[in-house]
Design an enzyme around this catalytic site. Structure first.
Site, PDB file in Angstrom:
ATOM      1  N   ASP A 110       0.806  -1.225   0.000  1.00  0.00           N
ATOM      2  CA  ASP A 110       0.000   0.000   0.000  1.00  0.00           C
ATOM      3  C   ASP A 110       0.842   1.279   0.000  1.00  0.00           C
ATOM      4  O   ASP A 110       0.283   2.373  -0.069  1.00  0.00           O
ATOM      5  CB  ASP A 110      -0.897   0.053   1.239  1.00  0.00           C
ATOM      6  CG  ASP A 110      -1.878  -1.093   1.296  1.00  0.00           C
ATOM      7  OD1 ASP A 110      -2.108  -1.722   0.263  1.00  0.00           O
ATOM      8  OD2 ASP A 110      -2.397  -1.365   2.394  1.00  0.00           O
ATOM      9  N   LYS A 162       0.899   2.978  19.664  1.00  0.00           N
ATOM     10  CA  LYS A 162      -0.088   4.040  19.901  1.00  0.00           C
ATOM     11  C   LYS A 162       0.128   4.727  21.255  1.00  0.00           C
ATOM     12  O   LYS A 162      -0.718   4.644  22.153  1.00  0.00           O
ATOM     13  CB  LYS A 162      -1.511   3.474  19.795  1.00  0.00           C
ATOM     14  CG  LYS A 162      -1.840   2.954  18.402  1.00  0.00           C
ATOM     15  CD  LYS A 162      -3.263   2.461  18.287  1.00  0.00           C
ATOM     16  CE  LYS A 162      -3.535   1.974  16.873  1.00  0.00           C
ATOM     17  NZ  LYS A 162      -4.882   1.429  16.708  1.00  0.00           N
ATOM     18  N   ASP A 218       0.428   5.660   3.214  1.00  0.00           N
ATOM     19  CA  ASP A 218      -0.220   4.364   3.050  1.00  0.00           C
ATOM     20  C   ASP A 218      -1.545   4.645   2.345  1.00  0.00           C
ATOM     21  O   ASP A 218      -2.442   5.256   2.926  1.00  0.00           O
ATOM     22  CB  ASP A 218      -0.437   3.728   4.426  1.00  0.00           C
ATOM     23  CG  ASP A 218      -1.204   2.408   4.366  1.00  0.00           C
ATOM     24  OD1 ASP A 218      -1.932   2.177   3.388  1.00  0.00           O
ATOM     25  OD2 ASP A 218      -1.094   1.610   5.304  1.00  0.00           O
TER      26      ASP A 218
END
Length: 360
Positions: A110, A162, A218
Protein backbone atom coordinates in the site's frame (compact mmCIF):
# COMPACT_ATOMS: atom_id res chain seq x y z
CA UNK A 1 18.88 -8.88 -5.35
CA UNK A 2 15.39 -10.04 -4.46
CA UNK A 3 12.31 -8.37 -3.00
CA UNK A 4 9.15 -9.71 -1.34
CA UNK A 5 5.98 -7.59 -1.64
CA UNK A 6 3.15 -8.36 0.79
CA UNK A 7 -0.01 -8.35 -1.35
CA UNK A 8 -1.95 -11.12 0.39
CA UNK A 9 -4.73 -9.04 1.96
CA UNK A 10 -8.29 -8.79 0.67
CA UNK A 11 -8.14 -5.01 0.29
CA UNK A 12 -11.22 -4.50 2.46
CA UNK A 13 -10.30 -0.89 3.26
CA UNK A 14 -10.33 0.04 -0.42
CA UNK A 15 -13.68 -1.53 -1.31
CA UNK A 16 -15.62 -1.31 -3.58
CA UNK A 17 -12.64 -1.00 -5.97
CA UNK A 18 -11.11 -4.25 -4.69
CA UNK A 19 -14.30 -6.26 -5.19
CA UNK A 20 -13.49 -6.65 -8.89
CA UNK A 21 -9.70 -6.18 -9.00
CA UNK A 22 -6.93 -7.19 -6.55
CA UNK A 23 -5.66 -4.16 -4.65
CA UNK A 24 -2.11 -4.27 -6.14
CA UNK A 25 -3.65 -3.79 -9.60
CA UNK A 26 -5.93 -0.88 -8.64
CA UNK A 27 -4.49 2.11 -10.46
CA UNK A 28 -2.84 4.84 -8.42
CA UNK A 29 -2.03 7.89 -10.57
CA UNK A 30 -2.68 5.90 -13.77
CA UNK A 31 -0.43 2.96 -12.89
CA UNK A 32 -1.30 -0.22 -10.94
CA UNK A 33 -0.32 0.39 -7.32
CA UNK A 34 2.26 -2.38 -7.14
CA UNK A 35 3.91 -1.32 -10.42
CA UNK A 36 5.21 1.87 -8.74
CA UNK A 37 7.13 -0.39 -6.35
CA UNK A 38 8.26 -3.01 -8.88
CA UNK A 39 9.64 -0.38 -11.27
CA UNK A 40 11.58 1.32 -8.45
CA UNK A 41 12.95 -2.05 -7.30
CA UNK A 42 14.07 -2.96 -10.82
CA UNK A 43 15.75 0.44 -11.15
CA UNK A 44 17.70 -0.29 -7.93
CA UNK A 45 19.00 -3.60 -9.31
CA UNK A 46 16.42 -6.09 -8.02
CA UNK A 47 16.12 -8.96 -10.50
CA UNK A 48 13.59 -11.21 -8.72
CA UNK A 49 10.34 -9.98 -7.14
CA UNK A 50 8.21 -12.38 -5.07
CA UNK A 51 4.56 -11.46 -4.50
CA UNK A 52 2.97 -12.99 -1.39
CA UNK A 53 -0.62 -13.48 -2.65
CA UNK A 54 -3.87 -15.08 -1.57
CA UNK A 55 -6.69 -13.32 -3.46
CA UNK A 56 -7.56 -13.09 -7.19
CA UNK A 57 -4.09 -14.45 -7.95
CA UNK A 58 -5.03 -15.54 -11.51
CA UNK A 59 -5.54 -11.90 -12.50
CA UNK A 60 -2.25 -10.98 -10.83
CA UNK A 61 -0.41 -13.78 -12.61
CA UNK A 62 -1.44 -12.52 -16.05
CA UNK A 63 -0.47 -8.92 -15.33
CA UNK A 64 2.85 -9.88 -13.73
CA UNK A 65 3.95 -11.96 -16.71
CA UNK A 66 3.63 -8.87 -18.90
CA UNK A 67 5.37 -6.62 -16.35
CA UNK A 68 8.25 -9.08 -15.86
CA UNK A 69 8.89 -9.20 -19.59
CA UNK A 70 8.73 -5.39 -19.88
CA UNK A 71 11.26 -4.84 -17.06
CA UNK A 72 13.39 -7.90 -17.87
CA UNK A 73 13.09 -9.28 -14.32
CA UNK A 74 11.64 -12.42 -12.72
CA UNK A 75 8.33 -12.18 -10.84
CA UNK A 76 7.17 -15.14 -8.75
CA UNK A 77 3.83 -15.59 -6.97
CA UNK A 78 4.07 -17.16 -3.50
CA UNK A 79 0.54 -18.49 -2.91
CA UNK A 80 -0.89 -18.47 0.63
CA UNK A 81 -3.58 -21.06 1.38
CA UNK A 82 -4.42 -19.16 4.58
CA UNK A 83 -3.64 -15.54 5.56
CA UNK A 84 -0.14 -15.56 7.11
CA UNK A 85 0.04 -12.00 8.43
CA UNK A 86 3.11 -9.87 7.74
CA UNK A 87 5.83 -12.33 8.83
CA UNK A 88 4.50 -15.74 7.74
CA UNK A 89 4.96 -14.94 4.03
CA UNK A 90 8.74 -14.72 4.59
CA UNK A 91 8.77 -18.29 5.93
CA UNK A 92 6.58 -19.44 3.02
CA UNK A 93 9.05 -17.93 0.52
CA UNK A 94 12.09 -19.32 2.37
CA UNK A 95 13.52 -21.19 -0.66
CA UNK A 96 13.61 -17.98 -2.69
CA UNK A 97 14.84 -15.64 0.06
CA UNK A 98 17.60 -17.97 1.30
CA UNK A 99 18.84 -19.11 -2.11
CA UNK A 100 21.93 -16.88 -1.61
CA UNK A 101 23.42 -14.60 1.06
CA UNK A 102 22.31 -11.29 -0.48
CA UNK A 103 20.02 -9.02 1.56
CA UNK A 104 16.46 -8.65 0.24
CA UNK A 105 13.72 -6.03 0.40
CA UNK A 106 10.29 -6.54 1.99
CA UNK A 107 7.50 -4.03 1.16
CA UNK A 108 3.91 -3.44 2.19
CA UNK A 109 2.02 -3.07 -1.09
CA UNK A 110 0.00 0.00 0.00
CA UNK A 111 2.99 2.33 0.38
CA UNK A 112 3.73 5.21 -1.97
CA UNK A 113 6.88 7.36 -1.57
CA UNK A 114 10.09 8.17 -3.47
CA UNK A 115 11.45 4.63 -2.76
CA UNK A 116 15.10 5.37 -1.83
CA UNK A 117 16.21 1.77 -2.36
CA UNK A 118 19.82 2.58 -3.34
CA UNK A 119 20.33 4.60 -0.15
CA UNK A 120 18.69 1.84 1.93
CA UNK A 121 21.13 -0.73 0.54
CA UNK A 122 24.15 1.45 1.43
CA UNK A 123 22.82 2.13 4.95
CA UNK A 124 22.06 -1.55 5.56
CA UNK A 125 25.46 -2.78 4.42
CA UNK A 126 27.18 -0.08 6.48
CA UNK A 127 25.71 -1.17 9.86
CA UNK A 128 26.25 -4.90 9.06
CA UNK A 129 23.31 -6.10 11.17
CA UNK A 130 20.29 -8.23 10.32
CA UNK A 131 17.61 -5.71 9.47
CA UNK A 132 16.80 -2.15 8.42
CA UNK A 133 13.34 -0.60 8.54
CA UNK A 134 12.36 2.72 7.01
CA UNK A 135 10.81 5.23 9.38
CA UNK A 136 8.89 8.36 8.51
CA UNK A 137 7.78 11.39 10.53
CA UNK A 138 4.05 11.90 11.16
CA UNK A 139 2.04 14.66 12.80
CA UNK A 140 -0.12 12.36 14.97
CA UNK A 141 2.11 9.54 16.29
CA UNK A 142 -0.60 8.43 18.76
CA UNK A 143 -2.40 6.72 15.83
CA UNK A 144 0.59 4.48 15.06
CA UNK A 145 3.28 2.29 16.52
CA UNK A 146 6.31 4.54 17.00
CA UNK A 147 9.98 3.58 16.74
CA UNK A 148 12.51 4.58 19.42
CA UNK A 149 16.10 4.56 18.16
CA UNK A 150 19.51 6.22 18.56
CA UNK A 151 19.59 9.31 16.35
CA UNK A 152 23.34 9.05 15.72
CA UNK A 153 23.54 5.41 14.59
CA UNK A 154 19.93 4.47 13.84
CA UNK A 155 20.05 1.43 16.17
CA UNK A 156 16.48 0.65 17.30
CA UNK A 157 15.86 0.39 21.03
CA UNK A 158 12.14 -0.45 21.19
CA UNK A 159 8.67 0.03 19.74
CA UNK A 160 5.73 1.76 21.46
CA UNK A 161 2.23 1.00 20.12
CA UNK A 162 -0.09 4.04 19.90
CA UNK A 163 1.57 6.03 22.73
CA UNK A 164 -0.71 8.20 24.89
CA UNK A 165 2.20 10.50 25.76
CA UNK A 166 4.71 11.79 23.22
CA UNK A 167 7.80 9.59 22.92
CA UNK A 168 8.63 9.99 19.20
CA UNK A 169 7.04 11.09 15.93
CA UNK A 170 8.80 8.43 13.80
CA UNK A 171 6.76 5.43 12.66
CA UNK A 172 7.38 2.26 10.69
CA UNK A 173 7.03 3.16 6.97
CA UNK A 174 6.49 -0.41 5.72
CA UNK A 175 9.74 -0.70 3.70
CA UNK A 176 12.45 -3.08 4.96
CA UNK A 177 15.74 -4.70 3.97
CA UNK A 178 16.90 -7.90 5.70
CA UNK A 179 19.68 -10.44 5.66
CA UNK A 180 18.43 -13.95 4.77
CA UNK A 181 19.04 -15.08 8.39
CA UNK A 182 15.84 -13.29 9.46
CA UNK A 183 13.83 -16.16 7.96
CA UNK A 184 15.23 -18.47 10.68
CA UNK A 185 13.37 -16.34 13.25
CA UNK A 186 9.96 -16.93 11.64
CA UNK A 187 7.74 -20.01 11.80
CA UNK A 188 5.39 -20.92 8.95
CA UNK A 189 2.20 -19.74 10.63
CA UNK A 190 0.10 -16.56 10.79
CA UNK A 191 2.39 -14.11 12.56
CA UNK A 192 3.16 -10.38 12.73
CA UNK A 193 6.57 -9.08 11.78
CA UNK A 194 5.85 -5.82 13.63
CA UNK A 195 4.68 -7.35 16.93
CA UNK A 196 6.75 -10.55 17.11
CA UNK A 197 9.85 -10.41 14.89
CA UNK A 198 10.93 -6.77 15.20
CA UNK A 199 10.92 -6.55 19.03
CA UNK A 200 13.09 -9.70 19.21
CA UNK A 201 15.53 -8.27 16.65
CA UNK A 202 15.72 -4.96 18.55
CA UNK A 203 16.42 -6.84 21.78
CA UNK A 204 19.30 -8.60 19.99
CA UNK A 205 20.55 -5.21 18.71
CA UNK A 206 20.10 -6.40 15.12
CA UNK A 207 17.61 -3.79 13.83
CA UNK A 208 18.30 -0.29 12.53
CA UNK A 209 16.11 2.63 11.40
CA UNK A 210 16.62 4.43 8.08
CA UNK A 211 14.93 7.85 7.97
CA UNK A 212 12.80 8.35 4.87
CA UNK A 213 13.09 11.70 3.10
CA UNK A 214 10.27 13.27 1.11
CA UNK A 215 6.60 12.31 1.05
CA UNK A 216 5.09 9.04 2.33
CA UNK A 217 1.55 7.66 2.48
CA UNK A 218 -0.22 4.36 3.05
CA UNK A 219 -2.84 4.57 0.26
CA UNK A 220 -4.84 1.50 1.29
CA UNK A 221 -8.08 3.36 2.07
CA UNK A 222 -9.96 6.01 0.05
CA UNK A 223 -9.20 9.12 2.16
CA UNK A 224 -5.48 8.28 2.31
CA UNK A 225 -5.49 7.27 -1.38
CA UNK A 226 -6.62 10.81 -2.25
CA UNK A 227 -4.09 12.38 0.13
CA UNK A 228 -1.33 10.22 -1.34
CA UNK A 229 -2.47 11.21 -4.83
CA UNK A 230 -1.97 14.92 -4.06
CA UNK A 231 1.47 14.23 -2.49
CA UNK A 232 2.52 12.16 -5.50
CA UNK A 233 1.33 14.80 -7.98
CA UNK A 234 3.31 17.45 -6.07
CA UNK A 235 6.38 15.20 -6.30
CA UNK A 236 5.79 14.85 -10.06
CA UNK A 237 5.58 18.65 -10.42
CA UNK A 238 9.02 19.06 -8.85
CA UNK A 239 10.73 16.03 -10.43
CA UNK A 240 9.00 15.35 -13.78
CA UNK A 241 6.86 18.43 -14.61
CA UNK A 242 6.59 17.39 -18.27
CA UNK A 243 4.31 14.49 -17.20
CA UNK A 244 1.58 16.86 -15.96
CA UNK A 245 -1.17 18.30 -18.17
CA UNK A 246 -0.96 21.95 -19.27
CA UNK A 247 -4.22 22.56 -21.17
CA UNK A 248 -6.35 25.70 -20.81
CA UNK A 249 -8.90 24.03 -18.51
CA UNK A 250 -6.20 22.71 -16.15
CA UNK A 251 -5.59 24.27 -12.71
CA UNK A 252 -2.73 23.01 -10.54
CA UNK A 253 -1.39 19.45 -10.68
CA UNK A 254 -3.33 17.21 -13.09
CA UNK A 255 -2.28 13.86 -14.57
CA UNK A 256 -4.14 13.19 -17.81
CA UNK A 257 -3.93 10.02 -19.89
CA UNK A 258 -3.29 10.88 -23.57
CA UNK A 259 -6.42 8.97 -24.64
CA UNK A 260 -8.77 10.94 -22.34
CA UNK A 261 -10.96 13.68 -23.81
CA UNK A 262 -11.98 16.93 -22.08
CA UNK A 263 -14.81 19.15 -23.34
CA UNK A 264 -15.10 22.94 -23.40
CA UNK A 265 -15.40 25.34 -20.43
CA UNK A 266 -14.23 22.70 -17.91
CA UNK A 267 -12.36 23.37 -14.68
CA UNK A 268 -9.99 20.45 -13.98
CA UNK A 269 -7.83 20.54 -10.85
CA UNK A 270 -6.07 20.94 -8.61
CA UNK A 271 -5.00 17.37 -7.77
CA UNK A 272 -6.88 15.34 -10.39
CA UNK A 273 -5.96 12.09 -12.16
CA UNK A 274 -7.88 11.12 -15.31
CA UNK A 275 -7.41 7.61 -16.68
CA UNK A 276 -7.39 6.05 -20.15
CA UNK A 277 -10.33 6.67 -22.52
CA UNK A 278 -12.22 8.79 -19.97
CA UNK A 279 -14.63 11.30 -21.54
CA UNK A 280 -15.27 14.59 -19.73
CA UNK A 281 -18.09 16.57 -21.33
CA UNK A 282 -18.52 20.37 -21.38
CA UNK A 283 -18.63 22.48 -18.21
CA UNK A 284 -17.44 19.77 -15.81
CA UNK A 285 -15.59 20.71 -12.59
CA UNK A 286 -13.21 18.14 -11.06
CA UNK A 287 -10.97 18.70 -8.04
CA UNK A 288 -9.07 16.36 -5.69
CA UNK A 289 -10.30 13.21 -7.41
CA UNK A 290 -9.37 10.23 -9.55
CA UNK A 291 -11.44 9.07 -12.53
CA UNK A 292 -10.47 5.53 -13.58
CA UNK A 293 -10.46 4.10 -17.12
CA UNK A 294 -13.40 4.18 -19.56
CA UNK A 295 -15.67 6.37 -17.43
CA UNK A 296 -17.98 9.11 -18.72
CA UNK A 297 -18.61 12.37 -16.82
CA UNK A 298 -21.50 14.21 -18.44
CA UNK A 299 -21.84 17.97 -18.79
CA UNK A 300 -21.92 20.44 -15.88
CA UNK A 301 -21.18 17.82 -13.21
CA UNK A 302 -19.12 18.81 -10.12
CA UNK A 303 -16.91 16.19 -8.39
CA UNK A 304 -14.63 16.82 -5.41
CA UNK A 305 -12.68 14.41 -3.15
CA UNK A 306 -13.98 11.24 -4.85
CA UNK A 307 -12.77 8.12 -6.65
CA UNK A 308 -14.78 7.19 -9.75
CA UNK A 309 -14.27 3.54 -10.70
CA UNK A 310 -13.87 1.91 -14.09
CA UNK A 311 -16.61 2.16 -16.77
CA UNK A 312 -18.83 4.45 -14.68
CA UNK A 313 -21.35 6.87 -16.15
CA UNK A 314 -22.07 10.06 -14.20
CA UNK A 315 -25.10 12.04 -15.42
CA UNK A 316 -25.51 15.76 -16.11
CA UNK A 317 -25.56 18.34 -13.27
CA UNK A 318 -24.52 15.74 -10.67
CA UNK A 319 -22.70 16.83 -7.50
CA UNK A 320 -20.38 14.27 -5.81
CA UNK A 321 -18.22 14.96 -2.76
CA UNK A 322 -16.97 13.82 0.66
CA UNK A 323 -14.84 10.79 -0.33
CA UNK A 324 -17.52 9.08 -2.40
CA UNK A 325 -16.16 5.92 -4.06
CA UNK A 326 -17.81 4.22 -7.05
CA UNK A 327 -16.99 0.64 -7.97
CA UNK A 328 -16.89 -0.86 -11.46
CA UNK A 329 -19.73 0.01 -13.89
CA UNK A 330 -21.78 2.32 -11.66
CA UNK A 331 -24.37 4.59 -13.26
CA UNK A 332 -25.50 7.84 -11.61
CA UNK A 333 -28.55 9.53 -13.13
CA UNK A 334 -28.82 13.28 -13.86
CA UNK A 335 -29.09 16.01 -11.21
CA UNK A 336 -28.30 13.83 -8.16
CA UNK A 337 -26.25 14.66 -5.03
CA UNK A 338 -23.84 11.97 -3.78
CA UNK A 339 -22.41 12.79 -0.34
CA UNK A 340 -19.92 10.18 0.92
CA UNK A 341 -21.57 7.33 -0.95
CA UNK A 342 -19.70 4.02 -1.26
CA UNK A 343 -21.41 2.39 -4.24
CA UNK A 344 -20.80 -1.24 -5.11
CA UNK A 345 -20.18 -2.46 -8.70
CA UNK A 346 -22.89 -2.61 -11.39
CA UNK A 347 -25.37 -0.43 -9.48
CA UNK A 348 -27.59 2.26 -10.98
CA UNK A 349 -28.27 5.25 -8.70
CA UNK A 350 -31.56 7.03 -9.26
CA UNK A 351 -31.91 8.89 -5.91
CA UNK A 352 -29.58 11.28 -4.10
CA UNK A 353 -27.34 10.02 -1.29
CA UNK A 354 -27.48 12.86 1.21
CA UNK A 355 -25.65 11.13 4.10
CA UNK A 356 -22.52 8.94 3.87
CA UNK A 357 -23.49 5.28 3.47
CA UNK A 358 -22.75 2.07 1.56
CA UNK A 359 -25.07 1.19 -1.32
CA UNK A 360 -25.12 -2.54 -2.05
Amino acid sequence: MKALILVGGYGTRLRPLTLTKPKPLVEFCNKPMVFHQIEALAHAGVTHVILAVSYLSDMLQREMEVEAKRLNIKITLSQETEPLGTAGPLALARKHLQSDNDPFFVLNSDIICEFPFDDMIKFHKNHQCEGTICVTKVEEPSKYGVVIYEQSSGKIDRFVEKPREYVSNKINAGLYIFNPTIVNRIELRPTSIEKETFPAMAEDEQLYAFELKGFWMDVGQPKDYLTGMSLYLNHIRHSYPERLAHENSIVGNVLLDPTARIGERCHIGPNVVIGPRVIIQDGVCLKNCTVLADSLIKSHTWISNCIVGWRCSIGKWVRMENTSVLGLDVSVQDELFINGGVILPHKSISESVTEPKILI
